[in-house]
Design an enzyme around this catalytic site. Structure first.
Site, PDB file in Angstrom:
ATOM      1  N   TYR A 192       5.322 -12.315   4.986  1.00 37.19           N
ATOM      2  CA  TYR A 192       4.150 -11.854   4.235  1.00 37.19           C
ATOM      3  C   TYR A 192       3.902 -12.845   3.093  1.00 37.19           C
ATOM      4  O   TYR A 192       4.694 -12.913   2.143  1.00 37.19           O
ATOM      5  CB  TYR A 192       4.459 -10.458   3.718  1.00 37.19           C
ATOM      6  CG  TYR A 192       3.421  -9.735   2.905  1.00 37.19           C
ATOM      7  CD1 TYR A 192       3.737  -8.521   2.315  1.00 37.19           C
ATOM      8  CD2 TYR A 192       2.135 -10.218   2.728  1.00 37.19           C
ATOM      9  CE1 TYR A 192       2.811  -7.811   1.566  1.00 37.19           C
ATOM     10  CE2 TYR A 192       1.200  -9.529   1.978  1.00 37.19           C
ATOM     11  CZ  TYR A 192       1.541  -8.324   1.406  1.00 37.19           C
ATOM     12  OH  TYR A 192       0.620  -7.605   0.673  1.00 37.19           O
ATOM     13  N   LYS A 208       1.762 -12.318   7.969  1.00 33.18           N
ATOM     14  CA  LYS A 208       0.688 -11.556   7.336  1.00 33.18           C
ATOM     15  C   LYS A 208       0.132 -12.485   6.266  1.00 33.18           C
ATOM     16  O   LYS A 208       0.796 -12.758   5.251  1.00 33.18           O
ATOM     17  CB  LYS A 208       1.197 -10.257   6.714  1.00 33.18           C
ATOM     18  CG  LYS A 208       0.090  -9.517   5.999  1.00 33.18           C
ATOM     19  CD  LYS A 208       0.610  -8.279   5.301  1.00 33.18           C
ATOM     20  CE  LYS A 208      -0.481  -7.624   4.487  1.00 33.18           C
ATOM     21  NZ  LYS A 208       0.051  -6.526   3.656  1.00 33.18           N
ATOM     22  N   ILE A 254      -3.443  -6.410   8.868  1.00 27.02           N
ATOM     23  CA  ILE A 254      -2.603  -5.353   8.271  1.00 27.02           C
ATOM     24  C   ILE A 254      -3.333  -4.992   6.982  1.00 27.02           C
ATOM     25  O   ILE A 254      -3.207  -5.691   5.967  1.00 27.02           O
ATOM     26  CB  ILE A 254      -1.176  -5.869   7.996  1.00 27.02           C
ATOM     27  CG1 ILE A 254      -0.525  -6.359   9.293  1.00 27.02           C
ATOM     28  CG2 ILE A 254      -0.320  -4.768   7.331  1.00 27.02           C
ATOM     29  CD1 ILE A 254       0.809  -7.068   9.088  1.00 27.02           C
ATOM     30  N   THR A 294       0.827  -1.221   0.000  1.00 26.50           N
ATOM     31  CA  THR A 294       0.000   0.000   0.000  1.00 26.50           C
ATOM     32  C   THR A 294       0.855   1.262   0.000  1.00 26.50           C
ATOM     33  O   THR A 294       0.414   2.320  -0.421  1.00 26.50           O
ATOM     34  CB  THR A 294      -0.942  -0.021   1.217  1.00 26.50           C
ATOM     35  OG1 THR A 294      -1.625  -1.273   1.244  1.00 26.50           O
ATOM     36  CG2 THR A 294      -1.957   1.095   1.200  1.00 26.50           C
TER      37      THR A 294
HETATM   38  O1  LIG Z   1       0.108  -2.824   2.292  1.00 27.53           O
HETATM   39  C1  LIG Z   1       0.075  -4.035   2.193  1.00 27.53           C
HETATM   40  O2  LIG Z   1       1.091  -4.740   2.284  1.00 27.53           O
HETATM   41  C2  LIG Z   1      -1.201  -4.689   1.849  1.00 27.53           C
HETATM   42  N1  LIG Z   1      -1.208  -5.563   0.872  1.00 27.53           N
HETATM   43  C3  LIG Z   1      -2.409  -6.120   0.294  1.00 27.53           C
HETATM   44  C4  LIG Z   1      -2.263  -5.970  -1.199  1.00 27.53           C
HETATM   45  O3  LIG Z   1      -1.701  -6.871  -1.789  1.00 27.53           O
HETATM   46  O4  LIG Z   1      -2.675  -4.951  -1.727  1.00 27.53           O
HETATM   47  C5  LIG Z   1      -3.661  -5.487   0.805  1.00 27.53           C
HETATM   48  C6  LIG Z   1      -3.582  -5.196   2.255  1.00 27.53           C
HETATM   49  O5  LIG Z   1      -4.759  -4.549   2.666  1.00 27.53           O
HETATM   50  C7  LIG Z   1      -2.408  -4.326   2.579  1.00 27.53           C
END
Ligand SMILES: O=C(O)C1=N[C@H](C(=O)O)C[C@H](O)C1
Length: 286
Positions: free
Chosen positions: A133, A161, A203, A45
Site C-alpha cells: 500500500y 494499492k 480499494i 477506512t
Molecule cells: O481504507 C483504506 O485503506 C483507504 N485509504 C485511503 C485513505 O487514505 O483514506 C482512501 C481509500 O479510499 C481507502
C-alpha cells in the site's frame, strides 16, 4: 491469487466505544450480494490505528464468520516496525483470510532499500498474499516504481494499492506494469483513469456508496464500453471529493449512519464526527 475489481475497505462500526458487530454483520450481508470482489477490514477506512489488539482479532474472527467464504478477505496489517508487523500477521494465519494489505512504513521514513527489505522480510515470514500500500501523503515516503518492480518479483507480493497521488508515476507504472501483478487504485478520484490505463480495480472507501455503479464502471471498461462507463463516472465524481473533505472515514461513516447501515455515527479520537457544514452537503448528495 489475482486481485481485481472492487474491494471494500469496510469501516469498523463503533457504538458506545465498542465495536458494533451487529452493524458489521449487516454491512457484510449488504455489500457482498452487490458484487464486491473482496473485503478489507482494518485498512485506513477501518480506523486501524485506534483498534486495540484484542479488537483486531475479534474483528478478523467476526468478519471471517459473517463473510462465510463468500468473498476473499485481506486484512490491514502494516506498520513502521518490521518485526511487529510480522508478529501481527502471524495472528492471522489461524483464520480463513487470503492475505494482508500492508501500508508502507510511516514516520521513520525508510529509504527505498529499507522499504524493499521491509516488505521482503514480511513476505518471507508468511504464505499469506501481500498487497503493498503506497500512500506518501500519509506515510511521508513514496515507494518508487523501480521498488514496486522489485517487490513484484516476490511470489506472495501480489498487488499494489496505489495512492501515490502522483498521476505521472501512476501512469508510468500502469503503462509498464510488473508481470503477473495487480495494480489497484486507492485514490478514489483516480478510479476511472486507472481502469482506462489497464488498472485492475480499486480499494475505495467511497464504494460504500453507489457500490453497484463502481462495479458497473469496472465491467463497462473491461467490455470497452468507455462512453457508458464515462457517463457513470461523471455521476460518481460529483460525490467523491466531498467524502474526503474531512478525514476518511468520518464522511463515509456519517453517510452509512444516515442510510441506516450502522447504528451510530461514532469515530475514535483523534478523529471526530464531521462538521454540520459537511453534513448539510452530504444530506443533499446521498
Ligand atoms: O481504507 C483504506 O485503506 C483507504 N485509504 C485511503 C485513505 O487514505 O483514506 C482512501 C481509500 O479510499 C481507502
Amino acid at each position: 491469487m489475482s486481485i481485481s475489481g472492487i474491494w471494500l475497505p469496510i469501516v469498523t462500526p463503533f457504538k458506545d466505544d465498542k465495536v458494533d458487530f451487529k452493524s458489521l454483520e449487516g454491512m457484510i450481508n449488504h455489500y457482498i450480494p452487490k458484487g464486491i470482489s473482496g473485503l478489507i477490514p482494518l485498512g485506513t477506512t477501518g480506523e486501524s490505528p485506534t483498534v486495540s489488539d484484542i479488537e483486531f482479532e475479534e474483528i478478523v474472527e467476526k468478519t471471517v464468520e459473517f463473510c462465510n467464504n463468500r468473498v476473499p478477505i485481506f486484512v490491514g496489517v502494516g506498520g513502521n516496525d518490521t518485526k511487529k508487523v510480522i508478529q501481527k500477521l502471524k495472528l492471522l494465519e489461524k483464520y480463513n483470510v487470503k492475505g494482508i494489505l500492508s501500508v508502507s512504513p510511516y514516520y521513520n521514513r525508510p529509504d527505498q532499500r529499507g522499504i524493499l527489505q521491509h516488505f521482503s522480510s514480511i513476505a518471507a515470514s508468511t504464505d499469506l498474499d501481500i498487497i503493498v500500500y503506497n500512500i506518501p501523503y500519509r506515510t511521508g515516503r513514496n515507494i518508487e516504481n523501480s521498488t514496486i518492480h522489485k517487490l513484484a518479483e516476490i511470489k506472495n507480493i501480489v498487488a499494489l494499492k496505489d495512492a501515490s497521488g502522483d498521476i505521472k508515476q501512476t501512469l508510468e507504472l500502469l503503462l509498464n506494469p510488473p508481470k503477473d501483478f495487480s495494480i489497484l487504485t486507492g485514490e478514489d478520484a483516480f478510479y476511472y483513469t486507472t481502469l482506462l490505463h489497464g488498472g485492475h480495480g480499486g480499494i475505495l472507501a467511497s464504494c460504500h456508496l453507489e457500490t453497484e455503479l463502481f462495479i458497473e464502471i469496472y465491467n463497462q471498461v473491461k467490455e470497452n464500453n468507455y462512453q457508458a462507463a464515462f457517463e457513470n463516472w461523471k455521476k460518481l465524481i460529483k460525490v467523491i471529493p466531498h467524502l474526503f473533505e474531512e478525514p476518511n472515514p468520518t464522511p463515509i461513516k456519517y453517510c452509512l449512519y444516515k442510510l441506516g447501515l450502522i447504528e451510530a455515527n461514532e469515530v475514535r479520537l483523534p478523529l471526530l464526527p464531521i462538521t454540520e457544514a459537511l453534513q448539510a452537503k452530504l444530506d443533499i448528495l446521498i
